[in-house]
Design a protein around this motif. Structure first.
Motif, short mmCIF file in Angstrom:
data_model
loop_
_atom_site.label_atom_id
_atom_site.label_comp_id
_atom_site.label_asym_id
_atom_site.label_seq_id
_atom_site.Cartn_x
_atom_site.Cartn_y
_atom_site.Cartn_z
N ASP A 144 92.56 11.12 85.63
CA ASP A 144 91.33 11.79 85.77
C ASP A 144 90.27 10.65 85.55
OD1 ASP A 144 89.01 12.60 86.41
OD2 ASP A 144 90.64 15.00 86.80
N THR A 145 88.95 10.32 85.14
CA THR A 145 87.74 9.54 84.98
C THR A 145 87.95 9.60 83.26
OG1 THR A 145 85.68 11.69 84.56
CG2 THR A 145 86.36 10.61 86.38
N GLY A 146 88.63 9.98 81.94
CA GLY A 146 89.24 10.08 81.42
C GLY A 146 88.12 11.22 80.25
N VAL A 147 88.67 10.77 79.60
CA VAL A 147 88.48 12.48 78.42
C VAL A 147 87.53 12.18 77.72
CG1 VAL A 147 88.77 14.57 77.31
CG2 VAL A 147 90.19 13.41 79.77
N SER A 148 86.39 13.04 77.20
CA SER A 148 85.28 12.84 76.17
C SER A 148 85.65 14.10 75.44
CB SER A 148 83.71 12.47 76.07
OG SER A 148 83.76 10.86 76.79
N ASP A 163 92.91 3.78 78.80
CA ASP A 163 91.80 3.35 80.36
C ASP A 163 92.64 2.51 81.08
OD1 ASP A 163 89.20 2.76 81.62
OD2 ASP A 163 87.95 3.01 80.47
N ASP A 173 85.01 9.10 78.42
CA ASP A 173 84.23 9.43 80.43
C ASP A 173 83.27 9.18 80.42
OD1 ASP A 173 84.16 11.01 82.50
OD2 ASP A 173 84.28 13.42 81.84
N GLY A 178 86.36 14.55 84.38
CA GLY A 178 87.63 14.51 83.67
C GLY A 178 87.75 15.30 82.13
N THR A 179 86.69 15.59 81.61
CA THR A 179 86.04 16.43 80.09
C THR A 179 86.33 17.44 80.66
OG1 THR A 179 85.07 14.28 79.70
CG2 THR A 179 84.81 16.54 78.49
N LYS A 208 92.35 6.94 81.26
CA LYS A 208 91.34 7.00 82.61
C LYS A 208 91.55 5.97 83.87
CE LYS A 208 86.25 5.65 83.22
NZ LYS A 208 86.19 6.14 83.72
N THR A 323 80.91 19.35 79.02
CA THR A 323 81.74 18.28 79.56
C THR A 323 80.71 17.18 79.25
OG1 THR A 323 82.15 17.00 81.91
CG2 THR A 323 80.38 18.54 81.82
#
Length: 590
Positions: A144-148, A163, A173, A178-179, A208, A323
């Motif tokens: 996805d867009t990453g995860v924070s 990433d 993210d 994504g988170t 990511k 998120t």
């Protein structure tokens, strides 16, 4: 001889341990007692016993409800003291069980303060699924867009990701999408903060492939799929898609699938009659979205390629997770809607399925998801695929046919076997007298072996058990919708069979005497093997009658006093004499 002594010491030690260990089944609150009378006792006997309880204990037993009439289930007010008295009274001979009427509470929902706002979790029946598993040992890759790692993901386990947009290990993210997706899958749960996640004990692998603007290339996505497959991911979630079919992406999906990875993707948000790619590929589980009423969300794609539906939200109710705010890069609880939110519900449940039965291959996980889903009868346009996601049924189906420790422990607990009082206070059987009978019969037979040499055989051992104790532990077995009398018969020794037939707590003098052993010896003495069953039975009956003369001397027509003790004792001696006569002159032919 040493082995026998060790066995004796072990059984005696076990008996002592059981006496002193209260067990988990003894824990619980109650203020009333269940008296479950046997279904086969005459109504006159039942009335007499109810009157006896009322007179002796100043408590009136009442039917639990009108539905308890045939089952003979009564309740009365009482505490532990009364429970013990009832279990030791003659009434116990007429009942299947005397036990606490425990007070159960509703299972606690997660203590996350905003869990009540997660209508989507309750709609997939997640709480029942959590009783079995929370996703332990499973890794879910979020492509996805990453995860924070926002505060409500701090207790969630992460494994190293990548990433692919910026070509670095840190897959933080910068969008929030994504988170949010990762939160649905595995948000930290029971941490007194925020909201919950479906497979909250699973690990998250952040990959990511989408930029802060939400776009990403096929090559990055394909590489991320292969990375997940090569680095131990069990499940992949892709809440992304588009309209192009490429060989590179298809080959990456086939590669991950061949390595046993379950791949889940969103069907798309264009309200079109076809799932988007990559959800459309054969080895991908395509998820359409439901609104809070269980209908197809107005934006969700449907039709070709859709495998199953899950909550995705709508303006009437969205999906809440923690998120990041892309403008400030700070944590925020946000409500999103879309098939992007529906897909992680299925990915999370897939993680629960894999945790329940890790041997399941991707096609078997899909089969479980489909078979467990709630079907929608009228679905001509395939809005829902196989149906609506049901986490609890999916997990139960995944473990069906497997005997897990939890299943076995639950059976032990519900049957009462974990509570020693079940045995000692007269539930299924009086444990210590039974152990004495079993050991006594074997020890006495061993003693006779010094004077009448013979070899141990299974007919002899079977006879010793049949005559002395029977398979007494079987008295506690109750199988739903099956008659219980076979277990009571198998769980009784020969002298006790008269009790079972007559439904009387006292010995029948015909069965609790030398008569039947004498008949067995007379019939079987000429048979080279079965005579040892008759001899073993006779020795076992002798020990049973001798022990009963000490522990429970009740005999019909003779009472429970000296006359009954003398009767049982004399017949025990007659049985021993009969066994010695049958063995006399025997060679080692047994």
């Amino acid at each position: 001889m040493k082995k026998l002594l060790l066995l004796c010491l072990f059984i005696v030690g076990l008996g002592v341990a059981l006496v002193n260990f209260k067990g988990l089944a003894a824990k619980g609150d109650y203020n009333s007692i269940i008296v479950n009378f046997r279904e086969d006792i005459p109504s006159t006997v039942l009335s007499q016993q109810l009157e006896t309880i009322a007179q002796q204990y100043n408590q009136t037993p009442n039917l639990n409800s009108i539905f308890s009439i045939n089952e003979h289930i009564y309740t009365l007010n009482g505490d532990q003291k009364l429970l013990k008295e009832l279990r030791r009274s003659p009434i116990k001979q007429y009942v299947e069980s005397i036990e606490p009427n425990y007070i159960y509470q509703a299972f606690e929902v997660p203590n996350d303060p905003d869990y009540s706002k997660q209508w989507n979790f309750r709609s997939i029946n997640i709480e029942r699924a959590w009783e079995e598993t929370q996703g332990d040992g499973i890794t879910v890759a979020v492509i996805d867009t990453g995860v924070s790692k926002v505060p409500d993901l701090e207790e969630t386990a992460f494994v190293e990701g990548y990433d692919f947009v910026n070509d670095r290990i840190d897959a933080a993210d910068d969008n929030g999408h994504g988170t949010h997706v990762a939160g649905t899958i595995a948000q930290s749960t029971n941490n007194n903060y925020g909201v919950a996640g479906i497979a909250y004990k699973a690990k998250i692998m952040p990959l990511k492939v989408l930029t802060g603007g939400g776009g990403g290339t096929i090559t990055d996505i394909a590489e991320a799929i292969r990375f997940a497959a090569d680095h131990g991911a069990n499940v992949i979630n892709m809440s992304l898609g588009g309209g192009g079919d490429t060989q590179v992406l298809k080959e990456a999906i086939d590669y991950a699938y061949s390595k046993g990875v379950v791949i889940v993707a969103a069907a798309g948000n264009s309200n079109q009659n076809a799932a988007a790619y990559p959800a459309r590929y054969p080895h991908v589980i395509s998820v359409s979205a439901l609104d809070p009423t269980g209908k197809k969300a107005p934006y969700s794609n449907y039709g070709a390629g859709v495998d199953i539906s899950a909550p995705g939200g709508s303006p009437e109710g969205k999906i809440l997770q923690e998120t990041i705010d892309p403008d400030t890069n700070k944590p925020v609880f946000a409500e999103f809607q879309g098939t992007s939110m529906a897909a992680p519900h299925v990915a999370g449940v897939a993680a629960l399925i894999k945790a329940s039965n890790e041997k399941l291959e991707p096609e078997e996980v899909l089969k479980v998801l489909k078979q467990s889903s709630r079907q929608v009868k009228e679905d001509p346009f395939n809005h829902y695929g196989a149906g609506q996601l049901d986490a609890a049924t999916a997990v139960q189906l995944a473990i069906k046919g497997q005997i897990t420790f939890k299943d076995f422990f639950r059976w032990l607990r519900d049957s009462g076997y974990l509570n020693p009082r079940f045995w000692i206070d007269g539930g299924a059987a009086a444990l210590l007298p039974k152990i004495a009978m079993v050991l006594g019969s074997y020890l006495f037979a061993w003693f006779l072996r010094n004077y009448f040499p013979f070899n141990w055989t299974w007919p002899l051992s079977t006879g010793l058990i049949f005559g002395s104790s029977g398979l007494f532990f079987l008295r506690g077995f109750y199988i739903f919708d099956l008659p219980q009398w076979p277990f009571r018969v198998m769980g009784s020794s020969l002298p006790e069979l008269g009790n079972i037939i007559q439904g009387n707590p006292w010995f029948n003098p015909f069965f609790a005497s030398v008569i039947i052993p004498f008949c067995l010896i007379a019939l079987l003495l000429g048979h080279p093997q079965w005579k040892w069953f008759a001899i073993g039975t006779t020795v076992g009956v002798a020990v049973c009658l001798g022990a009963s003369a000490v522990f429970a001397p009740g005999v019909i027509w003779l009472g429970q006093d000296t006359l009954a003790r003398c009767f049982l004792g004399v017949n025990a001696l007659l049985c021993l004499g009969l066994a010695c006569l049958a063995m006399k002159g025997e060679e080692r032919t047994a």
